[in-house]
Scaffold this motif. Structure first.
Motif, PDB file in Angstrom:
ATOM      1  N   TRP A   1      14.681  -8.218  10.655  1.00 27.86           N
ATOM      2  CA  TRP A   1      14.064  -9.424  10.851  1.00 27.86           C
ATOM      3  C   TRP A   1      15.388 -10.271  11.175  1.00 27.86           C
ATOM      4  O   TRP A   1      16.561 -10.156  10.665  1.00 27.86           O
ATOM      5  N   PRO A   2      15.131 -11.097  11.924  1.00 25.15           N
ATOM      6  CA  PRO A   2      16.218 -12.242  12.399  1.00 25.15           C
ATOM      7  C   PRO A   2      16.340 -13.097  11.169  1.00 25.15           C
ATOM      8  O   PRO A   2      15.265 -13.513  10.421  1.00 25.15           O
ATOM      9  N   GLU A   3      17.628 -13.337  10.755  1.00 21.98           N
ATOM     10  CA  GLU A   3      17.774 -14.459   9.698  1.00 21.98           C
ATOM     11  C   GLU A   3      16.738 -15.529   9.550  1.00 21.98           C
ATOM     12  O   GLU A   3      16.473 -15.836   8.498  1.00 21.98           O
ATOM     13  N   GLN A   4      16.766 -16.105  10.460  1.00 24.70           N
ATOM     14  CA  GLN A   4      16.124 -17.588  10.837  1.00 24.70           C
ATOM     15  C   GLN A   4      14.649 -17.162  10.440  1.00 24.70           C
ATOM     16  O   GLN A   4      14.139 -18.075   9.599  1.00 24.70           O
ATOM     17  N   ALA A   5      13.909 -16.290  10.933  1.00 25.20           N
ATOM     18  CA  ALA A   5      12.641 -15.863  10.688  1.00 25.20           C
ATOM     19  C   ALA A   5      12.474 -15.684   9.118  1.00 25.20           C
ATOM     20  O   ALA A   5      11.502 -15.934   8.702  1.00 25.20           O
ATOM     21  N   ALA A   6      13.352 -14.771   8.480  1.00 24.18           N
ATOM     22  CA  ALA A   6      13.157 -14.361   7.092  1.00 24.18           C
ATOM     23  C   ALA A   6      13.386 -15.677   6.482  1.00 24.18           C
ATOM     24  O   ALA A   6      12.649 -15.993   5.238  1.00 24.18           O
ATOM     25  N   ARG A   7      14.268 -16.660   6.744  1.00 28.65           N
ATOM     26  CA  ARG A   7      14.605 -17.892   5.874  1.00 28.65           C
ATOM     27  C   ARG A   7      13.024 -18.752   6.255  1.00 28.65           C
ATOM     28  O   ARG A   7      12.797 -19.554   5.262  1.00 28.65           O
ATOM     29  N   LEU A   8      12.780 -19.026   7.362  1.00 29.88           N
ATOM     30  CA  LEU A   8      11.416 -19.571   7.370  1.00 29.88           C
ATOM     31  C   LEU A   8      10.260 -19.072   6.573  1.00 29.88           C
ATOM     32  O   LEU A   8       9.680 -19.848   6.037  1.00 29.88           O
ATOM     33  N   MET A   9      10.051 -17.822   6.597  1.00 29.34           N
ATOM     34  CA  MET A   9       9.061 -17.132   5.639  1.00 29.34           C
ATOM     35  C   MET A   9       9.440 -17.461   4.164  1.00 29.34           C
ATOM     36  O   MET A   9       8.518 -17.753   3.561  1.00 29.34           O
ATOM     37  N   LEU A  10      10.581 -17.370   3.774  1.00 31.17           N
ATOM     38  CA  LEU A  10      11.248 -17.717   2.331  1.00 31.17           C
ATOM     39  C   LEU A  10      10.755 -19.193   2.102  1.00 31.17           C
ATOM     40  O   LEU A  10      10.332 -19.421   0.975  1.00 31.17           O
ATOM     41  N   SER A  11      10.856 -20.115   3.183  1.00 31.00           N
ATOM     42  CA  SER A  11      10.430 -21.548   2.886  1.00 31.00           C
ATOM     43  C   SER A  11       9.090 -21.688   2.467  1.00 31.00           C
ATOM     44  O   SER A  11       8.458 -22.345   1.677  1.00 31.00           O
ATOM     45  N   TRP A  12       8.138 -20.633   3.108  1.00 34.10           N
ATOM     46  CA  TRP A  12       6.716 -20.654   2.813  1.00 34.10           C
ATOM     47  C   TRP A  12       6.409 -20.189   1.309  1.00 34.10           C
ATOM     48  O   TRP A  12       5.661 -20.752   0.640  1.00 34.10           O
ATOM     49  N   TYR A  13       7.278 -19.280   0.679  1.00 38.61           N
ATOM     50  CA  TYR A  13       7.064 -18.973  -0.683  1.00 38.61           C
ATOM     51  C   TYR A  13       7.566 -19.977  -1.410  1.00 38.61           C
ATOM     52  O   TYR A  13       7.051 -20.188  -2.757  1.00 38.61           O
ATOM     53  N   GLN A  14       8.537 -20.683  -1.230  1.00 38.71           N
ATOM     54  CA  GLN A  14       8.855 -21.923  -1.886  1.00 38.71           C
ATOM     55  C   GLN A  14       8.054 -22.910  -2.111  1.00 38.71           C
ATOM     56  O   GLN A  14       8.083 -23.719  -3.110  1.00 38.71           O
TER      57      GLN A  14
ATOM     58  N   GLN B   1       0.693  -1.188  -0.027  1.00 45.19           N
ATOM     59  CA  GLN B   1       0.079   0.100  -0.156  1.00 45.19           C
ATOM     60  C   GLN B   1       0.886   1.244  -0.021  1.00 45.19           C
ATOM     61  O   GLN B   1       0.354   2.173  -0.521  1.00 45.19           O
ATOM     62  N   ARG B   2       1.983   1.119   0.527  1.00 45.18           N
ATOM     63  CA  ARG B   2       2.830   2.576   0.596  1.00 45.18           C
ATOM     64  C   ARG B   2       3.640   2.302  -0.766  1.00 45.18           C
ATOM     65  O   ARG B   2       3.961   3.651  -1.376  1.00 45.18           O
ATOM     66  N   THR B   3       4.431   1.343  -1.143  1.00 46.97           N
ATOM     67  CA  THR B   3       5.222   1.367  -2.245  1.00 46.97           C
ATOM     68  C   THR B   3       4.532   1.127  -3.426  1.00 46.97           C
ATOM     69  O   THR B   3       5.107   1.509  -4.565  1.00 46.97           O
ATOM     70  N   GLY B   4       3.171   0.788  -3.630  1.00 46.09           N
ATOM     71  CA  GLY B   4       2.463   0.374  -5.010  1.00 46.09           C
ATOM     72  C   GLY B   4       3.111  -0.870  -5.754  1.00 46.09           C
ATOM     73  O   GLY B   4       2.926  -1.089  -6.968  1.00 46.09           O
ATOM     74  N   GLU B   5       3.890  -1.866  -4.986  1.00 46.72           N
ATOM     75  CA  GLU B   5       4.711  -2.931  -5.342  1.00 46.72           C
ATOM     76  C   GLU B   5       4.199  -4.075  -4.810  1.00 46.72           C
ATOM     77  O   GLU B   5       4.616  -4.008  -3.187  1.00 46.72           O
ATOM     78  N   ILE B   6       4.048  -5.318  -5.075  1.00 50.57           N
ATOM     79  CA  ILE B   6       4.166  -6.469  -4.177  1.00 50.57           C
ATOM     80  C   ILE B   6       5.626  -7.020  -4.796  1.00 50.57           C
ATOM     81  O   ILE B   6       5.749  -7.711  -5.960  1.00 50.57           O
ATOM     82  N   ALA B   7       6.610  -6.636  -3.889  1.00 54.03           N
ATOM     83  CA  ALA B   7       7.917  -7.028  -4.220  1.00 54.03           C
ATOM     84  C   ALA B   7       8.589  -8.130  -3.305  1.00 54.03           C
ATOM     85  O   ALA B   7       8.836  -7.986  -2.162  1.00 54.03           O
ATOM     86  N   GLN B   8       8.025  -9.287  -3.660  1.00 53.05           N
ATOM     87  CA  GLN B   8       8.329 -10.624  -2.903  1.00 53.05           C
ATOM     88  C   GLN B   8       8.860 -11.776  -3.782  1.00 53.05           C
ATOM     89  O   GLN B   8       9.049 -11.639  -4.846  1.00 53.05           O
ATOM     90  N   PRO B   9       9.693 -12.945  -3.057  1.00 52.64           N
ATOM     91  CA  PRO B   9       9.976 -13.855  -4.036  1.00 52.64           C
ATOM     92  C   PRO B   9       8.973 -14.249  -4.907  1.00 52.64           C
ATOM     93  O   PRO B   9       7.655 -14.449  -4.704  1.00 52.64           O
ATOM     94  N   GLU B  10       9.420 -15.206  -5.652  1.00 46.11           N
ATOM     95  CA  GLU B  10       8.294 -16.123  -6.664  1.00 46.11           C
ATOM     96  C   GLU B  10       7.398 -16.832  -5.795  1.00 46.11           C
ATOM     97  O   GLU B  10       8.065 -17.718  -4.860  1.00 46.11           O
TER      98      GLU B  10
END
Length: 286
Positions: free
Chosen positions: A236-249, A153-162
């Motif tokens: 973000w703690p890296e562990q939390a970021a990688r957990l979220m990344l695994s959700w996108y994967q 909503q702030r950026t006008g972009e959904i800039a996330q992993p595949e």
């Protein structure tokens, strides 16, 4: 009696509220870590007892007299959740509970890169061997859409992993449907998907957001490692970021693509759509 664990949390508390619309308060109990936080339920006539997955004796007491127990899954990534869930299941069996209903995860399957899938599958296996009737509600992703979409909503972009198709589901709908199952309106056995009937990807969400806001919302695919680095840079703690990344994967691999009509059938109406939820989020901001 129906006993709900985690009743001071968002999902558990909402389930109790819906049960109170269907059953006398005296037929409902809650098992909570801090009974003071459940005073509002006690004032309505709900039985409130202390219980936690770390304290089997207290759990057995909080489950006493219950025909059904709703086990809200733990969410502490540092805890041995399988052991804690086993303890809760054993306590329910020892208390003479006839059915255990467990909040599992949509897309739980061997090989799912999103690691919580593993402890949900292990818990379902324990339930299957418990000797009592059981239901595993494999709930669709019901967290905040901003958590998975980022600050669009702030950026006008959904800039996330595949990503990939996901039946994003409203928590209020899941809570209501869970109460329907517990109240016995419909028998549901074993693992079942409880998710919105349509799965959408970020490209779809960008189009929906553009239509709702009247401005162009773009979908940008960010490299996995770059995305992790970006999240760490924001605190973000890296562990939390990688957990979220695994959700996108997992989403991109199709683990969350399954849709289901069960949620609508239990509700007796169509669940809230992603467009509904985005519209509400837009209204809340502006």
């Amino acid at each position: 009696m129906i006993v709900v664990t985690g009743a001071t949390g968002g999902l558990g508390g909402a389930v109790v509220e819906h049960l109170l619309q269907r059953l006398p308060a005296g037929q409902i109990g809650v098992s909570v870590r801090d009974t003071a936080k459940a005073r509002h339920f006690a004032d309505l006539g709900v039985r409130v007892r202390r219980g936690s997955y770390e304290d089997p004796a207290a759990l057995r007491d909080s489950f006493a007299g219950a025909e059904q127990v709703l086990l809200i899954s733990g969410n502490d990534p540092a805890a041995d959740l399988v052991s804690l869930h086993r303890s809760a299941i054993d306590a329910a069996v020892a208390a003479g509970v006839r059915r255990i209903v467990y909040t599992s995860q949509h897309g739980a399957a061997p090989g799912n890169p999103y690691r919580p899938s593993d402890f949900h599958l292990a818990t379902e296996a324990i339930l299957a061997g418990s000797g009592v009737a059981w239901t595993a509600l494999r709930n669709g992703a019901y967290g905040s859409l901003d958590q998975v979409l980022g600050p669009w909503q702030r950026t006008g972009e959904i800039a996330q992993p595949e990503d990939g198709p996901v039946p994003y589901t409203d928590r209020a709908d899941i809570a209501e449907a869970t109460a329907v199952v517990l109240a016995g309106a419909r028998a549901v056995d074993g693992p079942v998907a409880l998710a919105a009937p349509a799965a959408v990807a970020f490209d779809d969400l960008a189009e929906i957001a553009s239509s709702l806001t009247g401005r162009s919302v773009k979908r940008l695919v960010v490299d996995d490692e770059q995305w992790v680095a970006d999240q760490v840079a924001t605190g973000w703690p890296e562990q939390a970021a990688r957990l979220m990344l695994s959700w996108y994967q997992a989403a991109r691999a199709g683990y969350f693509a399954e849709s289901s009509t069960l949620l609508a059938e239990l509700l007796g109406r169509e669940p809230r759509t992603v467009a509904d939820r985005l519209a509400a989020a837009i209204s809340a901001v502006g």
